[in-house]
Motif scaffolding. Structure first.
Motif, PDB file in Angstrom:
ATOM      1  N   ASN A 266       0.851  -1.200   0.000  1.00 38.61           N
ATOM      2  CA  ASN A 266       0.000   0.000   0.000  1.00 38.61           C
ATOM      3  C   ASN A 266       0.888   1.252   0.000  1.00 38.61           C
ATOM      4  O   ASN A 266       1.820   1.358   0.795  1.00 38.61           O
ATOM      5  N   TYR A 267       0.579   2.200  -0.841  1.00 40.25           N
ATOM      6  CA  TYR A 267       1.379   3.424  -0.919  1.00 40.25           C
ATOM      7  C   TYR A 267       0.527   4.689  -0.873  1.00 40.25           C
ATOM      8  O   TYR A 267       1.058   5.801  -0.928  1.00 40.25           O
ATOM      9  N   GLU A 268      -0.785   4.528  -0.764  1.00 43.36           N
ATOM     10  CA  GLU A 268      -1.676   5.690  -0.678  1.00 43.36           C
ATOM     11  C   GLU A 268      -2.525   5.569   0.579  1.00 43.36           C
ATOM     12  O   GLU A 268      -3.441   4.746   0.633  1.00 43.36           O
TER      13      GLU A 268
ATOM     14  N   ASP B 177       5.312  -0.763   8.284  1.00 42.01           N
ATOM     15  CA  ASP B 177       5.845  -0.165   7.062  1.00 42.01           C
ATOM     16  C   ASP B 177       6.735  -1.159   6.334  1.00 42.01           C
ATOM     17  O   ASP B 177       7.010  -2.267   6.818  1.00 42.01           O
TER      18      ASP B 177
ATOM     19  N   PRO C  96       1.260   7.575   1.896  1.00 43.69           N
ATOM     20  CA  PRO C  96       2.598   7.040   2.164  1.00 43.69           C
ATOM     21  C   PRO C  96       2.754   6.621   3.618  1.00 43.69           C
ATOM     22  O   PRO C  96       2.029   7.096   4.504  1.00 43.69           O
TER      23      PRO C  96
ATOM     24  N   GLY D 241       8.463   3.385   1.175  1.00 45.42           N
ATOM     25  CA  GLY D 241       7.295   4.142   1.600  1.00 45.42           C
ATOM     26  C   GLY D 241       5.984   3.403   1.561  1.00 45.42           C
ATOM     27  O   GLY D 241       4.920   4.026   1.629  1.00 45.42           O
ATOM     28  N   THR D 242       6.014   2.070   1.449  1.00 53.02           N
ATOM     29  CA  THR D 242       4.760   1.310   1.441  1.00 53.02           C
ATOM     30  C   THR D 242       4.462   0.787   2.852  1.00 53.02           C
ATOM     31  O   THR D 242       5.307   0.835   3.741  1.00 53.02           O
ATOM     32  N   TRP D 243       3.254   0.270   3.029  1.00 50.36           N
ATOM     33  CA  TRP D 243       2.860  -0.299   4.318  1.00 50.36           C
ATOM     34  C   TRP D 243       1.946  -1.500   4.080  1.00 50.36           C
ATOM     35  O   TRP D 243       1.372  -1.656   3.004  1.00 50.36           O
TER      36      TRP D 243
END
Length: 379
Positions: A35-37, A80, A39, A84-86
């Motif tokens: 997931n990146y949205e 995380d 960050p 920058g993804t989670w």
């Protein structure tokens, strides 16, 4: 309501969970990754700064933080990952957990919009204090400039080849008008290539002046510097003195900017564009000398000679930067893609490394390897 209140309301139903003694994150299974949205740093702000959850730190390789929560009686880990993804992990009823993922992500996205506003207030304070970096857009800006430079040179070459071919053969009567029209078309193409060349060059120059400010630190704030004209900014970071090699280039750039770039960038709205009706002539400019302004009244806006002058001026300026101390160091730093610290102490520490070109490049190589390792979370 405040942003903090709205954030808490957006996360309603998401409750903090403290793992019991002996419970291991190894019991949890991925239910949503990459997931990146928003960050990952905003997600961390939501859980740790706004909601006050405990940060349990790293858990596996390339993970910097994680925490636990429950939602609709199902336990989750949010963590995380690099770039920058989670991700979300769960245990127990994995099928049910996956079904809840869209709801959880929706809540986090909603909360993150409020978190972003809260964080912006904090970050603005650091910017006001001068504690910020300039994003390094050099590669993109330089690539755009070089693309249009090549396009303009190709267009000039087409005109030269046309002129050479025409000189080898005396045109027949019916070919005179055709040759004239073809020459006009070729010069129009040159204009269409030169206009974006000018735009891309001065865009690159604007960026470089900000960078030179950061490294040279003239006696003004960064935002005072930005509010000045480009000429004043250039003179603040590059000495324009009688014995400076930059002085003739600066004068050429000033002339090119005033004569070509500014009118074409601002819709040909200079004084030359104002026309008045007079007897026996119709509409004329306020002075017949304006009729010699190629940009406004010529068959083409940029002639081959003018384009050649621009190309020489642009190339000479950038060549000087690549050879002259200290600018060659600044350009080399940009070539490595690093952000540029605006704070005097931080940029000063970098400038201390600029004792020799070879030594500085070795230092940059080591810095690049270290930052790549950090970005990839190898260290």
């Amino acid at each position: 309501m405040s942003d903090k209140t709205d954030l808490i309301r957006a996360m309603a139903g998401v409750d903090s969970y403290t793992p019991h003694e002996g419970e291991s994150f190894m019991e949890y299974t991925n239910v949503s990754t990459g997931n990146y949205e928003p960050p990952a740093y905003i997600v961390a702000f939501v859980f740790f700064s706004a909601l006050g959850y405990q940060n349990y730190g790293g858990m596996i390789e390339k993970v910097w933080w994680h925490t636990y929560f429950s939602y609709k009686d199902i336990l989750f880990i949010i963590r995380d990952f690099k770039f920058g993804t989670w991700s979300l992990e769960s245990k127990g009823n994995i099928l049910a957990a996956k079904g809840l993922v869209p709801e959880i992500i929706g809540k986090i996205q909603c909360a993150s919009r409020y978190a972003d506003r809260l964080l912006t207030k904090e970050l603005n304070g650091q910017i006001d204090a001068g504690e910020f970096f300039i994003n390094n857009g050099y590669g993109k800006l330089r690539t755009a400039y070089e693309f249009y430079l090549d396009e303009a040179k190709t267009a000039m070459q087409a005109i030269e080849e046309f002129e050479t071919a025409k000189a080898l053969k005396k045109p027949a009567f019916h070919e005179v008008a055709e040759n004239h029209n073809r020459r006009i078309r070729l010069e129009n193409i040159l204009t269409y290539r030169t206009v974006p060349l000018m735009t891309s060059f001065f865009s690159l120059l604007e960026f470089l002046l900000d960078v030179f400010f950061a490294f040279r630190q003239p006696n003004m704030t960064f935002f005072d510097f930005r509010n000045r004209s480009w000429r004043d900014r250039l003179k603040a970071v590059i000495p324009i003195t009688p014995d400076s090699p930059f002085t003739p280039v600066y004068e050429r750039l000033s002339l090119l900017k005033a004569r070509y770039r500014d009118p074409l960038a601002h819709g040909l709205t200079s004084e030359s564009s104002l026309l008045v009706g007079v007897p026996f002539a119709g509409l004329v400019p306020i002075s017949y000398e304006h009729l010699s302004d190629t940009v406004h009244f010529g068959f083409t806006q940029v002639t081959r000679d003018a384009a050649g002058e621009m190309i020489r001026g642009f190339e000479e300026f950038l060549a000087l930067l690549s050879k002259q101390d200290p600018y060659c160091y600044f350009i080399l730093y940009l070539d490595y893609g690093f952000s540029v610290p605006a704070a005097k102490e931080a940029s000063g520490r970098i400038c201390q490394q600029m004792t020799s070109y070879e030594g500085f490049e070795e230092w940059l190589q080591a810095k690049s390897m270290y930052e790549d390792a950090v970005t990839n979370r190898d260290i």
